[in-house]
Design a protein around this motif. Structure first.
Motif, mmCIF file in Angstrom:
data_model
loop_
_atom_site.group_PDB
_atom_site.id
_atom_site.type_symbol
_atom_site.label_atom_id
_atom_site.label_comp_id
_atom_site.label_asym_id
_atom_site.label_seq_id
_atom_site.Cartn_x
_atom_site.Cartn_y
_atom_site.Cartn_z
ATOM 1 N N ALA A 1 0.837 -1.204 0.000
ATOM 2 C CA ALA A 1 0.000 0.000 0.000
ATOM 3 C C ALA A 1 0.868 1.250 0.000
ATOM 4 O O ALA A 1 0.555 2.249 -0.666
ATOM 5 C CB ALA A 1 -0.929 -0.008 1.208
ATOM 6 N N GLY A 2 1.977 1.206 0.741
ATOM 7 C CA GLY A 2 2.883 2.342 0.811
ATOM 8 C C GLY A 2 3.499 2.705 -0.523
ATOM 9 O O GLY A 2 3.680 3.895 -0.832
ATOM 10 N N LEU A 3 3.812 1.706 -1.325
ATOM 11 C CA LEU A 3 4.376 1.978 -2.647
ATOM 12 C C LEU A 3 3.342 2.628 -3.567
ATOM 13 O O LEU A 3 3.689 3.467 -4.401
ATOM 14 C CB LEU A 3 4.915 0.690 -3.264
ATOM 15 N N VAL A 4 2.073 2.250 -3.396
ATOM 16 C CA VAL A 4 1.015 2.903 -4.170
ATOM 17 C C VAL A 4 0.912 4.375 -3.755
ATOM 18 O O VAL A 4 0.826 5.273 -4.606
ATOM 19 C CB VAL A 4 -0.334 2.184 -3.966
ATOM 20 N N VAL A 5 0.946 4.629 -2.460
ATOM 21 C CA VAL A 5 0.894 6.010 -1.969
ATOM 22 C C VAL A 5 2.077 6.813 -2.509
ATOM 23 O O VAL A 5 1.913 7.955 -2.971
ATOM 24 C CB VAL A 5 0.872 6.038 -0.435
ATOM 25 N N ALA A 6 3.268 6.229 -2.467
ATOM 26 C CA ALA A 6 4.454 6.922 -2.980
ATOM 27 C C ALA A 6 4.287 7.274 -4.451
ATOM 28 O O ALA A 6 4.649 8.384 -4.883
ATOM 29 C CB ALA A 6 5.691 6.058 -2.770
ATOM 30 N N ALA A 7 3.724 6.349 -5.233
ATOM 31 C CA ALA A 7 3.509 6.609 -6.653
ATOM 32 C C ALA A 7 2.481 7.715 -6.863
ATOM 33 O O ALA A 7 2.630 8.562 -7.767
ATOM 34 C CB ALA A 7 3.059 5.329 -7.362
ATOM 35 N N MET A 8 1.431 7.728 -6.035
ATOM 36 C CA MET A 8 0.424 8.789 -6.124
ATOM 37 C C MET A 8 1.054 10.151 -5.870
ATOM 38 O O MET A 8 0.817 11.118 -6.615
ATOM 39 C CB MET A 8 -0.687 8.537 -5.105
ATOM 40 N N LEU A 9 1.876 10.232 -4.823
ATOM 41 C CA LEU A 9 2.499 11.515 -4.474
ATOM 42 C C LEU A 9 3.525 11.938 -5.516
ATOM 43 O O LEU A 9 3.624 13.129 -5.850
ATOM 44 C CB LEU A 9 3.124 11.424 -3.089
ATOM 45 N N ASP A 10 4.284 10.981 -6.037
ATOM 46 C CA ASP A 10 5.259 11.316 -7.081
ATOM 47 C C ASP A 10 4.561 11.881 -8.321
ATOM 48 O O ASP A 10 5.027 12.857 -8.925
ATOM 49 C CB ASP A 10 6.064 10.073 -7.471
ATOM 50 N N ALA A 11 3.441 11.262 -8.701
ATOM 51 C CA ALA A 11 2.704 11.721 -9.882
ATOM 52 C C ALA A 11 2.117 13.105 -9.647
ATOM 53 O O ALA A 11 2.130 13.966 -10.548
ATOM 54 C CB ALA A 11 1.614 10.720 -10.235
ATOM 55 N N CYS A 12 1.602 13.330 -8.461
ATOM 56 C CA CYS A 12 1.056 14.651 -8.142
ATOM 57 C C CYS A 12 2.149 15.710 -8.127
ATOM 58 O O CYS A 12 1.965 16.822 -8.658
ATOM 59 C CB CYS A 12 0.346 14.607 -6.793
ATOM 60 N N ARG A 13 3.300 15.388 -7.521
ATOM 61 C CA ARG A 13 4.414 16.342 -7.482
ATOM 62 C C ARG A 13 4.815 16.744 -8.900
ATOM 63 O O ARG A 13 5.067 17.928 -9.177
ATOM 64 C CB ARG A 13 5.604 15.727 -6.758
ATOM 65 N N ALA A 14 4.856 15.769 -9.805
ATOM 66 C CA ALA A 14 5.258 16.046 -11.184
ATOM 67 C C ALA A 14 4.218 16.876 -11.929
ATOM 68 O O ALA A 14 4.542 17.525 -12.933
ATOM 69 C CB ALA A 14 5.496 14.731 -11.921
ATOM 70 N N THR A 15 2.981 16.877 -11.445
ATOM 71 C CA THR A 15 1.893 17.596 -12.106
ATOM 72 C C THR A 15 1.777 19.038 -11.623
ATOM 73 O O THR A 15 1.234 19.894 -12.330
ATOM 74 C CB THR A 15 0.563 16.857 -11.855
ATOM 75 N N VAL A 16 2.269 19.326 -10.431
ATOM 76 C CA VAL A 16 2.118 20.658 -9.842
ATOM 77 C C VAL A 16 2.831 21.720 -10.680
ATOM 78 O O VAL A 16 4.021 21.605 -10.973
ATOM 79 C CB VAL A 16 2.671 20.677 -8.395
ATOM 80 N N ARG A 17 2.088 22.722 -11.068
ATOM 81 C CA ARG A 17 2.617 23.892 -11.770
ATOM 82 C C ARG A 17 1.521 24.950 -11.791
ATOM 83 O O ARG A 17 0.346 24.640 -11.584
ATOM 84 C CB ARG A 17 3.066 23.551 -13.193
ATOM 85 N N PRO A 18 1.858 26.211 -12.032
ATOM 86 C CA PRO A 18 0.825 27.244 -12.104
ATOM 87 C C PRO A 18 -0.228 26.903 -13.160
ATOM 88 O O PRO A 18 0.089 26.452 -14.259
ATOM 89 C CB PRO A 18 1.612 28.497 -12.492
ATOM 90 N N GLY A 19 -1.496 27.092 -12.807
ATOM 91 C CA GLY A 19 -2.600 26.836 -13.723
ATOM 92 C C GLY A 19 -3.280 25.504 -13.523
ATOM 93 O O GLY A 19 -4.421 25.299 -13.950
ATOM 94 N N VAL A 20 -2.595 24.560 -12.886
ATOM 95 C CA VAL A 20 -3.192 23.254 -12.588
ATOM 96 C C VAL A 20 -4.183 23.424 -11.438
ATOM 97 O O VAL A 20 -3.928 24.182 -10.496
ATOM 98 C CB VAL A 20 -2.091 22.240 -12.213
ATOM 99 N N THR A 21 -5.309 22.735 -11.506
ATOM 100 C CA THR A 21 -6.269 22.794 -10.412
ATOM 101 C C THR A 21 -5.999 21.659 -9.417
ATOM 102 O O THR A 21 -5.383 20.649 -9.761
ATOM 103 C CB THR A 21 -7.719 22.681 -10.906
ATOM 104 N N THR A 22 -6.506 21.840 -8.213
ATOM 105 C CA THR A 22 -6.349 20.773 -7.226
ATOM 106 C C THR A 22 -7.187 19.555 -7.616
ATOM 107 O O THR A 22 -6.836 18.426 -7.271
ATOM 108 C CB THR A 22 -6.720 21.266 -5.818
ATOM 109 N N ALA A 23 -8.262 19.763 -8.387
ATOM 110 C CA ALA A 23 -9.021 18.628 -8.918
ATOM 111 C C ALA A 23 -8.185 17.832 -9.921
ATOM 112 O O ALA A 23 -8.311 16.599 -10.008
ATOM 113 C CB ALA A 23 -10.317 19.114 -9.572
#
Length: 261
Positions: free
Chosen positions: A16-38
């Motif tokens: 389960a922890g590896l799934v969480v890590a992958a979720m956070l890594d993907a979100c970190r890579a997506t963060v930039r101005p203009g992206v919504t929290t949705a």
């Protein structure tokens, strides 16, 4: 009641922890101005679905939490609800909290990410909060007590001129996302529970650090927690297993990540 986990149960939590890590890594890579929290929520949900795991958060508690992850921006401490109306802007910071369930076993972790170029104060807040988590993990030694974790976190954070939130704390984790014991980010006072750290104890340590005071309030959505003085807040979290060889971080990415911190 505090439950201690077997090696096999810890291994399932590691999945389960590896799934969480992958979720956070993907979100970190997506963060930039203009992206919504949705947008971040959709990215995390896609990782979760691909892994065949469930969200620890979606539908949790009352009122039921309505999203896969929590996204807390700037003065929001925890439990911010993703929204298509909330666009990230240059200079924001966003806390991203994710949880996954694999075969009935939970893992939970959080990061705070800078959106583009942020102020020196915001960058330092993120750095201090992440280091506070590492200090807390290093303090989770079998034979010690849970209060030693919070004492170490608070001493470091206060020494940096920031405050730790007292109204929300870390927690035991396993078959449920929130189990005993509570894991405060501050030194326990006389009379507060301070259980021993035993082999097999699995906990989530999650410093929530404010630039201003530690006071909080909850918004009308009944979920989003903000700083009472509207100061910036950051949040980092890992799920770990306490073993005789040292704490094992179950939500750290990479095949060699489950080693003593």
């Amino acid at each position: 009641m505090i439950t201690l986990k077997t090696s096999a149960q810890m291994a399932k939590m590691r999945e389960a922890g590896l799934v969480v890590a992958a979720m956070l890594d993907a979100c970190r890579a997506t963060v930039r101005p203009g992206v919504t929290t949705a947008d971040l929520d959709r990215v995390a949900a896609a990782i979760l679905n691909k892994a065949g795991a469930e969200s620890s958060f979606l539908g949790y508690s009352t009122p039921p939490y309505p999203a896969t992850i929590c996204t807390s921006v700037n003065n929001e401490i925890v439990h911010g609800i993703p929204s298509s109306k909330r666009k990230l802007r240059e200079g924001d910071i966003v806390g991203i909290d994710a949880g996954a369930i694999v075969d009935g076993w939970h893992a939970d972790a959080a990061i705070t990410v800078a959106v583009g170029k942020v102020s020196a104060d915001a960058a330092r807040l993120i750095e201090v909060t992440q280091k506070a988590l590492n200090i807390g993990i290093a303090s989770a030694k079998v034979g010690g007590r849970v209060g030693e974790i919070g004492a170490a976190v608070e001493e470091y954070v206060r020494g940096q001129g920031f405050s730790v939130v007292h109204n929300y704390v870390g927690h035991g984790i396993g078959r449920a996302m929130h189990e005993e014991p509570q894991v405060p980010n501050y030194r326990p006072t006389s009379g507060q529970p301070n259980p021993p750290i035993s082999e097999g104890l699995c906990i989530a340590i999650e410093p929530m650090v404010n630039i201003g005071g530690p006071e909080t309030r909850t918004l009308a959505d009944q979920w989003t927690v903000v700083t009472a003085d509207r100061s910036l807040s950051a949040h980092f979290e890992h799920t770990l297993a306490c073993t005789a060889a040292g704490p094992i971080v179950l939500t750290r990415a990479g095949k060699d990540a489950a080693v003593a911190a």
